[in-house]
Scaffold this active site. Sequence first.
Site, PDB file in Angstrom:
ATOM      1  N   ASP A 192      41.392  44.534  46.391  1.00  0.00           N
ATOM      2  CA  ASP A 192      42.902  44.231  45.901  1.00  0.00           C
ATOM      3  C   ASP A 192      43.898  44.956  46.384  1.00  0.00           C
ATOM      4  O   ASP A 192      43.981  46.308  46.224  1.00  0.00           O
ATOM      5  CB  ASP A 192      42.988  44.343  44.205  1.00  0.00           C
ATOM      6  CG  ASP A 192      42.335  43.330  43.653  1.00  0.00           C
ATOM      7  OD1 ASP A 192      41.755  42.390  44.000  1.00  0.00           O
ATOM      8  OD2 ASP A 192      41.804  43.750  42.230  1.00  0.00           O
ATOM      9  N   GLU A 252      35.427  42.258  45.098  1.00  0.00           N
ATOM     10  CA  GLU A 252      36.816  42.083  45.083  1.00  0.00           C
ATOM     11  C   GLU A 252      37.528  43.133  45.711  1.00  0.00           C
ATOM     12  O   GLU A 252      37.272  44.505  45.329  1.00  0.00           O
ATOM     13  CB  GLU A 252      37.347  41.661  43.608  1.00  0.00           C
ATOM     14  CG  GLU A 252      38.906  41.173  43.681  1.00  0.00           C
ATOM     15  CD  GLU A 252      39.531  40.627  42.278  1.00  0.00           C
ATOM     16  OE1 GLU A 252      40.634  40.999  42.138  1.00  0.00           O
ATOM     17  OE2 GLU A 252      38.669  40.155  41.871  1.00  0.00           O
ATOM     18  N   GLU A 300      47.913  45.167  44.929  1.00  0.00           N
ATOM     19  CA  GLU A 300      48.763  44.563  44.262  1.00  0.00           C
ATOM     20  C   GLU A 300      50.147  45.457  44.004  1.00  0.00           C
ATOM     21  O   GLU A 300      50.086  46.775  44.060  1.00  0.00           O
ATOM     22  CB  GLU A 300      48.147  44.708  42.624  1.00  0.00           C
ATOM     23  CG  GLU A 300      46.931  43.796  42.308  1.00  0.00           C
ATOM     24  CD  GLU A 300      46.481  43.883  40.985  1.00  0.00           C
ATOM     25  OE1 GLU A 300      46.319  43.142  40.314  1.00  0.00           O
ATOM     26  OE2 GLU A 300      46.209  45.222  40.532  1.00  0.00           O
TER      27      GLU A 300
END
Length: 292
Positions: A100, A98, A102
Amino acid sequence: MAISMSAFVGLFVGLVLVGLVSSAKFDELFQPSWALDHFGYEGELLKLKLDNYSGAGFQSKSKYMFGKVTVQIKLVEGDSAGTVTAFYMSSDGPNHNEFDFEFLGNTTGEPYTVQTNVYVNGVGNREQRLNLWFDPAKDFHSYTIFWNQRQVVFMVDETPIRVHTNMENKGLPFPKDQAMGVYSSIWNADDWATQGGLVKTDWSHAPFFATYRNFEIDACECPVSLAAVDNAKKCSSSAEKRYWWDEPTLSELNLHQSHQLMWVRANHMVYDYCADTARFPVAPVECVHHRH
């Protein structure tokens, strides 16, 4: 008509390098994944709504291995404390990979914080945080994840803010064998998002909106029917085909990009897991070897 050598080379490269070039339309590449009633459409703009009932999220219709995904986002305006807007790539399963972005909401006037993270084989805990050099709620900005067999690069308006380098030669796993979907969502995370959870979401300011446009995916599409090993082979350059992301010039940052990354780290980084001796009394192995 005369043609410059650089233009000729560019033309040649454009002809022989392949990838999947997308349209910028949301519904050609993505689909809502939850809370369909919290989606709003205004021409080419997509708005995701967060209220005290629900957030919302979408996902790509296909999975990909290697390439570049970009979206332009205008983040929640005003008091966005407690909210998180995420843009990320992820594979499936407990041992997933993953990448990310954010975006952690703020109280009015405080800077938005961008947290990035990298999971490899289901293990994350590689958070970095920085404050952006602009207000991401005032206008649209481009957020990009670039991925090949040598590196994962997070970019903001084409400026690299993080690099995760392949260090398999040091015995570290690198995410290069799992096809990944592309996702985005907005949700309430006031248990941790703003000042470690000290500042809660003020629902009197709801609903909160994250606005999107210009969705681009230039990557190798992976049919669900193919096994992972076959996708890895399909998405790697060979004598028959050359993918643009496998070009030697993209195996590491160029000099200008390296200077940009150094500037970002020196002036805007507010947290780096590699420097967190409370969490990691012994520095993670990739931190010891990582050049960036």
